[in-house]
Design a protein around this motif. Structure first.
Motif, PDB file in Angstrom:
ATOM      1  N   ALA A  88       7.356   1.067  -0.545  1.00  0.00           N
ATOM      2  CA  ALA A  88       8.727   0.738  -0.135  1.00  0.00           C
ATOM      3  C   ALA A  88       9.417  -0.119  -1.196  1.00  0.00           C
ATOM      4  N   MET A  89       8.688  -1.065  -1.761  1.00  0.00           N
ATOM      5  CA  MET A  89       9.282  -1.962  -2.752  1.00  0.00           C
ATOM      6  C   MET A  89       9.548  -1.263  -4.085  1.00  0.00           C
ATOM      7  N   ALA A  90       8.897  -0.135  -4.330  1.00  0.00           N
ATOM      8  CA  ALA A  90       9.115   0.589  -5.583  1.00  0.00           C
ATOM      9  C   ALA A  90      10.580   0.919  -5.793  1.00  0.00           C
ATOM     10  N   SER A  91      11.289   1.185  -4.693  1.00  0.00           N
ATOM     11  CA  SER A  91      12.724   1.459  -4.791  1.00  0.00           C
ATOM     12  C   SER A  91      13.559   0.277  -4.309  1.00  0.00           C
ATOM     13  N   ALA A  92      13.038  -0.473  -3.333  1.00  0.00           N
ATOM     14  CA  ALA A  92      13.816  -1.574  -2.759  1.00  0.00           C
ATOM     15  C   ALA A  92      13.725  -2.850  -3.578  1.00  0.00           C
ATOM     16  N   LEU A  93      12.602  -3.062  -4.277  1.00  0.00           N
ATOM     17  CA  LEU A  93      12.376  -4.310  -5.006  1.00  0.00           C
ATOM     18  C   LEU A  93      11.677  -4.002  -6.344  1.00  0.00           C
ATOM     19  N   PRO A  94      12.330  -3.225  -7.204  1.00  0.00           N
ATOM     20  CA  PRO A  94      11.660  -2.743  -8.423  1.00  0.00           C
ATOM     21  C   PRO A  94      11.365  -3.815  -9.457  1.00  0.00           C
ATOM     22  N   ASN A  95      11.937  -5.025  -9.293  1.00  0.00           N
ATOM     23  CA  ASN A  95      11.714  -6.080 -10.268  1.00  0.00           C
ATOM     24  C   ASN A  95      10.575  -7.015  -9.877  1.00  0.00           C
ATOM     25  N   LEU A  96       9.685  -6.539  -9.020  1.00  0.00           N
ATOM     26  CA  LEU A  96       8.483  -7.296  -8.682  1.00  0.00           C
ATOM     27  C   LEU A  96       7.714  -7.600  -9.966  1.00  0.00           C
ATOM     28  N   GLN A  97       7.157  -8.824 -10.061  1.00  0.00           N
ATOM     29  CA  GLN A  97       6.560  -9.238 -11.327  1.00  0.00           C
ATOM     30  C   GLN A  97       5.040  -9.327 -11.314  1.00  0.00           C
ATOM     31  N   HIS A  98       4.415  -9.335 -10.137  1.00  0.00           N
ATOM     32  CA  HIS A  98       2.954  -9.437 -10.096  1.00  0.00           C
ATOM     33  C   HIS A  98       2.387  -8.522  -9.024  1.00  0.00           C
ATOM     34  N   ILE A  99       1.349  -7.759  -9.387  1.00  0.00           N
ATOM     35  CA  ILE A  99       0.656  -6.887  -8.437  1.00  0.00           C
ATOM     36  C   ILE A  99      -0.849  -6.989  -8.679  1.00  0.00           C
ATOM     37  N   SER A 100      -1.607  -7.098  -7.594  1.00  0.00           N
ATOM     38  CA  SER A 100      -3.067  -7.029  -7.649  1.00  0.00           C
ATOM     39  C   SER A 100      -3.514  -5.792  -6.893  1.00  0.00           C
ATOM     40  N   LEU A 101      -4.291  -4.938  -7.541  1.00  0.00           N
ATOM     41  CA  LEU A 101      -4.839  -3.751  -6.898  1.00  0.00           C
ATOM     42  C   LEU A 101      -6.284  -4.037  -6.508  1.00  0.00           C
ATOM     43  N   ARG A 102      -6.569  -3.948  -5.217  1.00  0.00           N
ATOM     44  CA  ARG A 102      -7.919  -4.211  -4.728  1.00  0.00           C
ATOM     45  C   ARG A 102      -8.357  -3.084  -3.799  1.00  0.00           C
ATOM     46  N   SER A 103      -9.424  -3.310  -3.083  1.00  0.00           N
ATOM     47  CA  SER A 103      -9.913  -2.299  -2.150  1.00  0.00           C
ATOM     48  C   SER A 103      -8.858  -2.022  -1.087  1.00  0.00           C
ATOM     49  N   LEU A 104      -8.728  -0.768  -0.700  1.00  0.00           N
ATOM     50  CA  LEU A 104      -7.785  -0.403   0.364  1.00  0.00           C
ATOM     51  C   LEU A 104      -8.418  -0.510   1.743  1.00  0.00           C
ATOM     52  N   GLY A 105      -9.612  -1.022   1.787  1.00  0.00           N
ATOM     53  CA  GLY A 105     -10.299  -1.197   3.073  1.00  0.00           C
ATOM     54  C   GLY A 105     -11.720  -0.690   2.987  1.00  0.00           C
ATOM     55  N   TRP A 106     -12.663  -1.524   3.382  1.00  0.00           N
ATOM     56  CA  TRP A 106     -14.064  -1.153   3.310  1.00  0.00           C
ATOM     57  C   TRP A 106     -14.419  -0.186   4.438  1.00  0.00           C
ATOM     58  N   ASN A 107     -15.397   0.661   4.133  1.00  0.00           N
ATOM     59  CA  ASN A 107     -15.891   1.641   5.117  1.00  0.00           C
ATOM     60  C   ASN A 107     -14.791   2.572   5.606  1.00  0.00           C
ATOM     61  N   ARG A 108     -13.828   2.846   4.728  1.00  0.00           N
ATOM     62  CA  ARG A 108     -12.762   3.788   5.056  1.00  0.00           C
ATOM     63  C   ARG A 108     -12.665   4.805   3.927  1.00  0.00           C
ATOM     64  N   ASN A 109     -12.511   6.055   4.270  1.00  0.00           N
ATOM     65  CA  ASN A 109     -12.465   7.118   3.265  1.00  0.00           C
ATOM     66  C   ASN A 109     -11.055   7.314   2.730  1.00  0.00           C
ATOM     67  N   ILE A 110     -10.595   6.306   1.989  1.00  0.00           N
ATOM     68  CA  ILE A 110      -9.279   6.360   1.367  1.00  0.00           C
ATOM     69  C   ILE A 110      -9.419   5.950  -0.092  1.00  0.00           C
ATOM     70  N   LYS A 111      -8.569   6.517  -0.931  1.00  0.00           N
ATOM     71  CA  LYS A 111      -8.649   6.255  -2.363  1.00  0.00           C
ATOM     72  C   LYS A 111      -7.294   6.514  -2.990  1.00  0.00           C
ATOM     73  N   TYR A 112      -7.188   6.237  -4.293  1.00  0.00           N
ATOM     74  CA  TYR A 112      -6.026   6.653  -5.058  1.00  0.00           C
ATOM     75  C   TYR A 112      -6.305   8.036  -5.648  1.00  0.00           C
ATOM     76  N   ILE A 113      -5.249   8.780  -5.901  1.00  0.00           N
ATOM     77  CA  ILE A 113      -5.403  10.098  -6.516  1.00  0.00           C
ATOM     78  C   ILE A 113      -6.155   9.949  -7.837  1.00  0.00           C
ATOM     79  N   ASP A 114      -7.116  10.844  -8.069  1.00  0.00           N
ATOM     80  CA  ASP A 114      -7.908  10.783  -9.295  1.00  0.00           C
ATOM     81  C   ASP A 114      -7.018  10.898 -10.525  1.00  0.00           C
ATOM     82  N   GLY A 115      -7.392  10.169 -11.572  1.00  0.00           N
ATOM     83  CA  GLY A 115      -6.663  10.231 -12.826  1.00  0.00           C
ATOM     84  C   GLY A 115      -7.207  11.312 -13.735  1.00  0.00           C
ATOM     85  N   GLU A 116      -6.852  11.225 -14.999  1.00  0.00           N
ATOM     86  CA  GLU A 116      -7.367  12.185 -15.977  1.00  0.00           C
ATOM     87  C   GLU A 116      -8.846  11.911 -16.251  1.00  0.00           C
ATOM     88  N   ASP A 117      -9.578  12.972 -16.517  1.00  0.00           N
ATOM     89  CA  ASP A 117     -10.995  12.881 -16.860  1.00  0.00           C
ATOM     90  C   ASP A 117     -11.764  12.012 -15.867  1.00  0.00           C
TER      91      ASP A 117
END
Length: 415
Positions: A88-117
């Protein structure tokens, strides 16, 4: 019973108060409505991201949010709900200055889309998991700080994670032993996409997250202040390639394949450096192995020369060690054999000594004369007393032979 006239006066006062409140509300609404978008953006600049999102009550405020320079506050993406918030903030608050990417939840089958290679085994194992698009992070073009924790469910190479023109801090906590965790692939050459970077940190438990040659850091020569690369055995190069970096204060390359020789450091090299940790592949680096006991003096003197040249330089946890392939080496099940060397400081006086992994030490081999009594002598005596109390192998300035060690150890046990 209240008098009818008093009751009438009270009702009239309440009506007047209600009218006044309504008029004040109208005036406040009118005043707020008259504020410009820039004013709202300035006000929002004092609020954390969550409060800004809540304060977007009309189109003008929503427009103001899109141009607000958001204060540096930790926005941690550690759940599906937080991911939706980031989307939501990607369009509403695009000038965000800090982001931490961590686990999306333990014991849950969720992930980010695979990257290259991507890692093919992990990709196959997670093919039916719910996948989220991490590419939306590219919308935050004013990002100043990005942290990628080992729990972030990434797999492969994501070039857009290294393409932020204003980024100053990038920290990556690499692969762990849990198969659900991060499998990010990145190369030091990708840092060309973050030309303003001041702090780069990558610690990789499995050693294969980060690759490349530290020479690639030269694109950051004018900005980088801290380089912390640990447990990244696929990072190569010569540490002296960074010697002319004018702002580099901390260089930590422990457990990498970087090479070099500390004896090459000149007076005009690493002028801003405050902390230095070099790997064992560097002559004089932390954990450097020498083949004979007689080689220790030259190694210690090489490190000593740096300390004398830069008294305030921190050589964090430095030590050298006798190679297990050395003819002088012997097995020690109790880890009491003094087969390592470390620097010793007492006041301004420097030296080195042999010691064991658990701190049993030989006598100090001083490389400086005793300080004058008029200088830091009292401090020297106090620290010298502490050093002397740790001497275990009295009378030994070098490791005892295996026979001497066994005899000494048996004598100590009997006594």
């Amino acid at each position: 019973m209240p008098h009818p006239k008093e009751k009438k006066r009270r009702l009239e006062k309440e009506e007047d108060a209600a009218v006044t409140t309504e008029e004040n509300d109208d005036n406040l609404t009118s005043t707020i409505g008259s504020l410009g978008t820039d004013v709202f953006a300035h006000i929002f600049g004092f609020l954390p991201p969550k409060d800004i999102m809540r304060a977007r009550l009309n189109n003008k405020m929503r427009l103001a949010a899109t141009i607000t320079i958001v204060p540096v506050a930790d926005f941690c993406v550690d759940s599906e709900l937080k991911y939706n918030g980031m989307a939501a903030m990607a369009s509403a608050l695009p000038n965000l200055q800090h982001i931490s990417l961590r686990s999306l939840g333990w014991n849950r089958n969720i992930k980010y889309i695979d990257g290259e290679d991507p890692d093919e085994q992990r990709a196959a194992r997670t093919v039916n998991w719910t996948a989220f698009d991490i590419g939306i992070i590219s919308s935050f073009r004013r990002l100043r700080s990005l942290e990628i924790d080992e729990g972030a469910p990434l797999n492969g190479r994501y070039n857009f994670l290294f393409n932020f023109p204003l980024l100053k801090i990038l920290r990556i906590e690499g692969s762990s032993f849990d198969s659900k965790l991060i499998n990010l692939k990145c190369d030091l050459g990708m840092l060309s996409g973050v030309p303003m970077l001041e702090v780069f940190s990558c610690s990789d438990k499995l050693g294969d997250c980060l690759t490349g040659n530290i020479n690639s850091l030269r694109v950051l020569k004018g900005t980088i202040e801290k380089v912390y690369i640990s447990n990244c055995r696929r990072v190569q190069g010569n540490f002296m390639d960074l010697a002319d970096f004018p702002r580099l204060k901390e260089l930590h390359l422990d457990e990498t394949a970087v090479t070099g020789d500390v004896r090459e450091i000149g007076e005009q090299d690493f002028l801003a450096l405050e902390t230095l940790v070099l790997p064992d592949g560097v002559y004089g680096g932390k954990g450097y192995e020498f083949q004979n006991i007689s080689d220790a003096a030259d190694v210690a003197k090489a490190v000593y020369s740096i300390k004398k040249q830069r008294p305030s330089l921190l050589l964090e946890d430095w030590y050298g060690r006798l190679s297990s392939h050395s003819p002088d080496w012997y097995d020690d099940w109790f880890e009491r054999a003094p087969l390592h060397i470390c620097l010793v400081e007492a006041g301004s006086r420097l030296g080195y000594r042999w010691e064991s992994e658990n701190g049993h030490s030989c006598e100090v081999i001083w490389l400086d004369p005793e300080p004058e009594r008029e200088s830091d002598y009292n401090e020297y005596i106090e620290q010298l007393d502490h050093i002397e109390k740790r001497v275990y192998f009295r009378g030994f300035f070098e490791p005892p032979t295996e026979e001497e060690y066994n005899m000494l150890y048996c004598f100590v046990r009997r006594s």
